[in-house]
Design an enzyme around this catalytic site. Structure first.
Site, PDB file in Angstrom:
ATOM      1  N   GLU A 176      -4.343   0.693  -4.053  1.00  0.00           N
ATOM      2  CA  GLU A 176      -4.954   0.860  -2.716  1.00  0.00           C
ATOM      3  C   GLU A 176      -5.426   2.297  -2.467  1.00  0.00           C
ATOM      4  O   GLU A 176      -5.096   2.906  -1.439  1.00  0.00           O
ATOM      5  CB  GLU A 176      -3.987   0.406  -1.624  1.00  0.00           C
ATOM      6  CG  GLU A 176      -3.681  -1.071  -1.701  1.00  0.00           C
ATOM      7  CD  GLU A 176      -2.912  -1.629  -0.502  1.00  0.00           C
ATOM      8  OE1 GLU A 176      -2.409  -0.857   0.324  1.00  0.00           O
ATOM      9  OE2 GLU A 176      -2.819  -2.873  -0.414  1.00  0.00           O
ATOM     10  N   GLU A 295      -2.384  -8.620  -4.553  1.00  0.00           N
ATOM     11  CA  GLU A 295      -1.440  -8.654  -3.412  1.00  0.00           C
ATOM     12  C   GLU A 295      -1.992  -9.627  -2.396  1.00  0.00           C
ATOM     13  O   GLU A 295      -3.117  -9.436  -1.907  1.00  0.00           O
ATOM     14  CB  GLU A 295      -1.293  -7.274  -2.756  1.00  0.00           C
ATOM     15  CG  GLU A 295      -0.412  -6.327  -3.527  1.00  0.00           C
ATOM     16  CD  GLU A 295      -0.094  -5.051  -2.747  1.00  0.00           C
ATOM     17  OE1 GLU A 295       0.062  -5.116  -1.505  1.00  0.00           O
ATOM     18  OE2 GLU A 295      -0.025  -3.998  -3.393  1.00  0.00           O
TER      19      GLU A 295
HETATM   20  O1  AHR Z   1       3.308  -5.233  -0.496  1.00  0.00           O
HETATM   21  C1  AHR Z   1       3.561  -4.258   0.475  1.00  0.00           C
HETATM   22  C2  AHR Z   1       2.540  -3.134   0.474  1.00  0.00           C
HETATM   23  O2  AHR Z   1       1.306  -3.632   0.900  1.00  0.00           O
HETATM   24  C3  AHR Z   1       2.221  -2.507  -0.870  1.00  0.00           C
HETATM   25  O3  AHR Z   1       3.098  -1.504  -1.212  1.00  0.00           O
HETATM   26  C4  AHR Z   1       0.858  -1.947  -0.642  1.00  0.00           C
HETATM   27  O4  AHR Z   1       0.098  -1.889  -1.827  1.00  0.00           O
HETATM   28  C5  AHR Z   1       0.246  -2.842   0.417  1.00  0.00           C
HETATM   29  O5  AHR Z   1      -0.301  -2.117   1.463  1.00  0.00           O
END
Ligand code: AHR
Length: 504
Positions: A176, A295
């Site tokens: 990210e 994610e």
């Molecule tokens: O999964 C939780 C968080 O969400 C992770 O650390 C991050 O990559 C995202 O913002």
């Protein structure tokens, strides 16, 4: 008695989207909250193995059939020194973990995690720190993990007890990096340059690896989708995948709207495919970049309680969303979205796996149990292997605050030719009415219905706890097959798995 609405579907074994890459059923373990400590690892737990891993948790992970697990972060990786997590445990430093403002003991690191992943039959998707570090740390790290021996870092791995290289194939170039919250946040230009040079060095160490460049953190980012375009301008030839991240929540308690969020996910996927293909065209390249949705989940229930957590504690209960029944339905539709894009989405990681926004919950020194979202994930991971077929669907539709033309029926179909099985996954988003669904399956001659699994509940907010599994699949779906046509009742607000097999 509510009225049933009608829906239709045609399935044909020749309407193929793509072979499904099983890595779309991946997950994620970050050094965050109780994912590692108290989740997968708790040496004093009565069910811990000799390495301190909880065997009750391992059993549940195996039930999910998780082929790949991302590690060690997440936001955490952007200030992580991988060297802290290898070598004798007693010599490992305790550090301030800045992303989540906790204390990291480093009791678990790369080698332990690789061993655990092997025990649950999963590959590791490793992330390198492109926040506070860069090319040098990444090239050393991959040498430590993947080089056979005879050099400084590979010999160190051997000295640490791992003679054979870990052969980690999939590597994420940071996490990210578009997000201002990220330690070492970068502009797309800065990130693109760093990512391509890191990729070059890593591939010189091990040319067999696959690399994932960071895409946008979600569709609401102001830089989406220019971030992807700029990043790929730099990295197109050096990487294999671009990442997508997305979480949803039902913050205003509008369930009809909430259940339509997979349409946003669909839009996200289509936009990134177009962006990748635009850069491909600009570069006159023959190579396609695929998508790693590494994610995704529901994340909002724990937002308020997380504000109250004291900083600098060890493994506090962070991001411990307790999922309800409507969350399970949305998660089901998100999984179906991946299946319908199986030609380009080649990896996806439910974030995360244990305790932290997870399908599996544990008590410290106590029980482990399945959250509601465990079930659609387990079903799709188990029965969703093979070829994704494009169903031709006709369904009544509805409008919501954020979406128009939302089909009540959401579906995906998987044909596993090897075992001669077809699985139809279906969600009815209607909160009051069932759907009378007819499915033309004439191209599957000599097939019969094996079972029709249903997940349903009258209370959309019902949850599972350690004491009581309120939401669990029932094998009581109503469907029959005659003359090549299935007639099925898809009950209101339900998740359905209709399994067909060839008659012996
Ligand atoms: O999964 C939780 C968080 O969400 C992770 O650390 C991050 O990559 C995202 O913002």
């Amino acid at each position: 008695m509510a009225n049933a609405k009608k829906a239709k579907m045609v399935i044909d074994k020749d309407f193929t989207i793509s072979q499904i890459d099983e890595r779309i059923y991946g997950s994620f373990i970050e050094h965050l909250g109780r994912a590692v400590y108290g989740g997968i690892y708790e040496p004093n737990h009565p069910l811990a193995d000799e390495q301190g891993f909880r065997q009750d948790v391992m059993k549940l992970v195996q039930e999910l059939n998780v082929p790949i697990i991302r590690y060690p972060g997440g936001n955490m990786v952007s200030a992580y020194d991988w060297e802290d997590g290898v070598g004798p445990k007693e010599a490992r430093p305790r550090r301030l973990e800045l992303a989540w403002r906790t204390i990291e003991t480093n009791e678990i690191g790369t080698n332990e995690f690789v061993s655990w992943a092997k025990a649950v039959n999963a590959e590791v998707m490793m992330a390198v720190n492109l926040g506070t570090r860069g090319i040098d740390a990444a090239r050393n790290f991959i040498e430590y993990c993947n080089h056979p021996g005879g050099t400084y870092w590979s010999d160190l791995r051997q000295k640490h007890g791992f003679k054979e290289p870990h052969k980690i194939k999939t590597w994420c170039l940071g996490n990210e990096m578009d997000g201002p919250w990220q330690i070492g946040h970068k502009t797309a230009e800065e990130y693109g340059r760093l990512a391509v040079e890191t990729a070059k060095a890593m591939r010189l160490v091990d040319p067999t690896i696959e690399l994932v460049a960071c895409g946008s953190s979600n569709t609401a980012m102001p830089t989406f989708p220019q971030w992807e375009a700029t990043t790929l301008e730099h990295t197109y030839d050096a990487v294999d995948y671009i990442s997508l991240h997305q979480y949803y929540g039902n913050r205003d308690n509008d369930t009809a709207n909430y259940l339509a969020h997979s349409l946003d996910m669909e839009h996200f996927i289509k936009t990134i495919i177009s962006t990748c293909d635009y850069i491909q065209a600009k570069k006159r390249s023959k190579k396609k970049i695929n998508l790693s949705f590494d994610e995704w989940n529901v994340w909002y229930h724990s937002n308020e309680s997380d504000q109250k957590i004291e900083p600098w504690s060890i493994a506090p209960p962070q991001l411990e969303d307790v999922y309800n029944f409507e969350d399970a339905l949305l998660v089901g539709t998100m999984l179906l979205t991946f299946l319908r894009h199986a030609d380009r989405v080649k990896m996806a990681c439910m974030a995360q796996l244990v305790n932290v926004i997870a399908p599996i919950m544990t008590e410290n020194n106590g029980r482990a149990w399945k959250q509601t979202i465990f079930y659609p994930y387990a079903h799709v991971s188990t029965y969703g292997r093979g070829v994704s077929l494009q169903p031709v669907v006709s369904s009544p539709r509805y409008d919501t605050k954020d979406y128009t033309d939302v089909p009540y029926l959401d579906s995906a179909v998987v044909y596993n030719e090897e075992v001669k099985e077809v699985t139809i996954f279906a969600v009815n988003r209607h909160l009051e009415d069932g759907l009378d669904l007819t499915i033309d399956v004439r191209s599957f001659e000599n097939y019969h219905i094996v079972e029709h699994i249903v997940l349903e509940h009258d209370n959309m907010k019902a949850v599972n706890t350690a004491e009581r599994e309120e939401i669990k699949p029932q094998h009581n779906g109503q469907s029959s097959l005659q003359d090549g046509v299935i007639t099925a009742r898809i009950r209101k607000a339900s998740w359905n798995v209709i399994r067909l097999a060839m008659k012996q």
